[in-house]
Scaffold this motif. Structure first.
Motif, PDB file in Angstrom:
ATOM      1  N   ARG A  82       9.892   6.954  -7.248  1.00  0.00           N
ATOM      2  CA  ARG A  82       9.731   7.318  -5.835  1.00  0.00           C
ATOM      3  C   ARG A  82       8.315   6.974  -5.404  1.00  0.00           C
ATOM      4  O   ARG A  82       7.350   7.391  -6.031  1.00  0.00           O
ATOM      5  CB  ARG A  82       9.963   8.820  -5.647  1.00  0.00           C
ATOM      6  CG  ARG A  82      11.396   9.225  -5.887  1.00  0.00           C
ATOM      7  CD  ARG A  82      11.610  10.721  -5.733  1.00  0.00           C
ATOM      8  NE  ARG A  82      13.029  11.010  -5.793  1.00  0.00           N
ATOM      9  CZ  ARG A  82      13.830  10.962  -4.733  1.00  0.00           C
ATOM     10  NH1 ARG A  82      13.324  10.697  -3.533  1.00  0.00           N
ATOM     11  NH2 ARG A  82      15.119  11.214  -4.857  1.00  0.00           N
ATOM     12  N   LEU A  83       8.181   6.206  -4.327  1.00  0.00           N
ATOM     13  CA  LEU A  83       6.860   5.746  -3.880  1.00  0.00           C
ATOM     14  C   LEU A  83       6.416   6.376  -2.577  1.00  0.00           C
ATOM     15  O   LEU A  83       5.295   6.176  -2.139  1.00  0.00           O
ATOM     16  CB  LEU A  83       6.861   4.224  -3.717  1.00  0.00           C
ATOM     17  CG  LEU A  83       7.232   3.401  -4.944  1.00  0.00           C
ATOM     18  CD1 LEU A  83       7.174   1.913  -4.604  1.00  0.00           C
ATOM     19  CD2 LEU A  83       6.279   3.691  -6.097  1.00  0.00           C
ATOM     20  N   GLY A  84       7.267   7.123  -1.918  1.00  0.00           N
ATOM     21  CA  GLY A  84       6.885   7.743  -0.651  1.00  0.00           C
ATOM     22  C   GLY A  84       6.775   6.734   0.468  1.00  0.00           C
ATOM     23  O   GLY A  84       7.642   5.872   0.638  1.00  0.00           O
ATOM     24  N   LEU A 135       0.852  -1.185   0.000  1.00  0.00           N
ATOM     25  CA  LEU A 135       0.000   0.000   0.000  1.00  0.00           C
ATOM     26  C   LEU A 135       0.889   1.236   0.000  1.00  0.00           C
ATOM     27  O   LEU A 135       1.802   1.335   0.834  1.00  0.00           O
ATOM     28  CB  LEU A 135      -0.794   0.111   1.299  1.00  0.00           C
ATOM     29  CG  LEU A 135      -1.975  -0.776   1.603  1.00  0.00           C
ATOM     30  CD1 LEU A 135      -1.514  -2.088   2.190  1.00  0.00           C
ATOM     31  CD2 LEU A 135      -2.898  -0.061   2.563  1.00  0.00           C
ATOM     32  N   GLN A 136       0.589   2.161  -0.870  1.00  0.00           N
ATOM     33  CA  GLN A 136       1.294   3.434  -0.816  1.00  0.00           C
ATOM     34  C   GLN A 136       0.409   4.468  -0.150  1.00  0.00           C
ATOM     35  O   GLN A 136      -0.730   4.693  -0.567  1.00  0.00           O
ATOM     36  CB  GLN A 136       1.577   3.925  -2.225  1.00  0.00           C
ATOM     37  CG  GLN A 136       2.875   3.450  -2.795  1.00  0.00           C
ATOM     38  CD  GLN A 136       2.926   3.775  -4.253  1.00  0.00           C
ATOM     39  OE1 GLN A 136       2.619   2.909  -5.069  1.00  0.00           O
ATOM     40  NE2 GLN A 136       3.283   5.005  -4.584  1.00  0.00           N
ATOM     41  N   LEU A 155       7.783   1.477   5.495  1.00  0.00           N
ATOM     42  CA  LEU A 155       8.986   2.157   5.009  1.00  0.00           C
ATOM     43  C   LEU A 155       8.632   3.567   4.567  1.00  0.00           C
ATOM     44  O   LEU A 155       7.525   3.820   4.094  1.00  0.00           O
ATOM     45  CB  LEU A 155       9.567   1.398   3.806  1.00  0.00           C
ATOM     46  CG  LEU A 155      10.088  -0.004   4.067  1.00  0.00           C
ATOM     47  CD1 LEU A 155      10.329  -0.722   2.739  1.00  0.00           C
ATOM     48  CD2 LEU A 155      11.384   0.048   4.873  1.00  0.00           C
ATOM     49  N   ASP A 156       9.577   4.469   4.685  1.00  0.00           N
ATOM     50  CA  ASP A 156       9.372   5.837   4.220  1.00  0.00           C
ATOM     51  C   ASP A 156      10.426   6.183   3.176  1.00  0.00           C
ATOM     52  O   ASP A 156      11.455   5.524   3.089  1.00  0.00           O
ATOM     53  CB  ASP A 156       9.468   6.794   5.416  1.00  0.00           C
ATOM     54  CG  ASP A 156       8.682   8.071   5.133  1.00  0.00           C
ATOM     55  OD1 ASP A 156       8.041   8.155   4.059  1.00  0.00           O
ATOM     56  OD2 ASP A 156       8.698   8.967   5.984  1.00  0.00           O
ATOM     57  N   GLU A 157      10.128   7.205   2.388  1.00  0.00           N
ATOM     58  CA  GLU A 157      11.054   7.662   1.340  1.00  0.00           C
ATOM     59  C   GLU A 157      11.495   6.483   0.464  1.00  0.00           C
ATOM     60  O   GLU A 157      12.688   6.287   0.211  1.00  0.00           O
ATOM     61  CB  GLU A 157      12.283   8.344   1.983  1.00  0.00           C
ATOM     62  CG  GLU A 157      11.909   9.542   2.847  1.00  0.00           C
ATOM     63  CD  GLU A 157      12.921   9.812   3.945  1.00  0.00           C
ATOM     64  OE1 GLU A 157      14.099   9.418   3.781  1.00  0.00           O
ATOM     65  OE2 GLU A 157      12.544  10.418   4.977  1.00  0.00           O
ATOM     66  N   VAL A 158      10.500   5.714   0.021  1.00  0.00           N
ATOM     67  CA  VAL A 158      10.793   4.481  -0.710  1.00  0.00           C
ATOM     68  C   VAL A 158      11.110   4.777  -2.170  1.00  0.00           C
ATOM     69  O   VAL A 158      10.452   5.586  -2.816  1.00  0.00           O
ATOM     70  CB  VAL A 158       9.599   3.510  -0.618  1.00  0.00           C
ATOM     71  CG1 VAL A 158       9.855   2.258  -1.458  1.00  0.00           C
ATOM     72  CG2 VAL A 158       9.334   3.143   0.830  1.00  0.00           C
TER      73      VAL A 158
END
Lengths: 80, 80, 80, 80, 80, 80, 80
Positions: G55-57, F69-70, G42-45
């Motif tokens: 970039r997925l955030g 999930l994003q 996860l962050d900054e993916v």
């Protein structure tokens, strides 16, 4: 049973092992830890495929991807 | 039931067995231990494919990869 | 329910059954035991593929590979 | 919920049903029993593929291979 | 959470839904029941593939084959 | 751990998210609910493949089909 | 065991890790949290395939899709 899998895993700690994964990859590394799902922690990991050899450093592996672990020949099956 | 799978596994300890894996590989080795998930510990393992035969030494197998174990014919299904 | 699967398995003990596996193989053998995961113990096992017929002797099967078991027609669905 | 799956299964006992399996096979038979994993016992089973039709007699099916069961139209969704 | 999946399933009872299965099939039918594994009971089921449309009547679906359910737009996400 | 997955899911409620499924499909929708298996309820769902874009309305997704999930960038990882 | 997988995961919090997924994708991001199923936040993916980099955030990953996590070399296997 004589040597249950978790007992052998514990005796393999700090040893260099070879891991066969379901996706065909082979990893070699020093075993730092594991749990009842065969989730594993390895250090100084090297990945070997037919084409490349890569250094991966420290790796956490989800147990569901593991096919088998080869122990170094010097690991005793039974404790002293 | 008469001979539950775990009971036969115990009677096969120290015996040489043949293992069929889901990825098509066949391993032969001496059974050192196992658990309720059919995770297994084998020693003096040999892998046989159509092309090669390799000695793997001591191996821990994750049960989810096991299709079947062939016991040597001399293992009794029921204890004495 | 009337005839739960585990009850029929018990009544099939010592009977010769035919097993369909997920990898397409068909095994025939005498049922020696089983458990709640449908792990099975068979004796006098014969494997039949389109190409070959092999005698495997005594076999432990991991239940996750089983598709179905065919009972001999003479096994009663309900006990006496 | 109104008609949970296990309740409909019970009402289908002794009825002739059609089973869709994950490997593409279709089986028709009389339902003799089942359990919470959708392991099923069927009698007078016929297997139908595009090519052949085979009589299999009494069959135990591991639930993990089941996609769906078609009930005969005469089975009530709710009890009386 | 606001609208857990099981709560929406209950509010969809007796409604006509569209089901996406893992094997690529799409089924439409009236929802009669379900359980925590997403095993479902549907009535007046129609199967639609690229090639054919078939009436299946009453169907029990094993939850492990379900990808998703589309609810009719008129089903409230929150109860009154 | 700092931000367990279920806590982030709760903070994403009523937000528009992007879902990656195992069968390669990508769904976008407003998150209405979820449970510990990652079964999810989404509203105003749009499906995007390389070829088409379809409006699906309200959807219940079985968690076993979810890859990831994003979250929208504005969702805080830690609560206030 | 010395360094169980969950303990290493906790020490990797706020660190940038590299994730190998079952579908072949590789994600890099800062680890915000996880649970016993290896569901991860996860962050900054960033997603890297052979063809693209996206970039997925912020991302929630279902653990069943995870093959392995590579930790940065600076993460201690044992706590102080």
């Amino acid at each position: 049973m004589d040597t249950p899998p978790h007992a052998l895993l514990e005796r393999m700690l700090q040893q260099r092992i070879v891991l066969q994964l379901k996706d065909g990859r082979v990893l070699a590394g020093r075993l730092l830890g594991g749990d009842e799902h065969m989730n594993l922690v390895l250090d100084e990991v090297e990945e070997k495929t037919n084409e490349v050899e890569r250094r991966l450093g420290r790796v956490v592996l989800r147990g569901s991807n593991v096919v088998s672990l080869q122990a170094p020949s010097g690991v005793a099956a039974r404790g002293p």
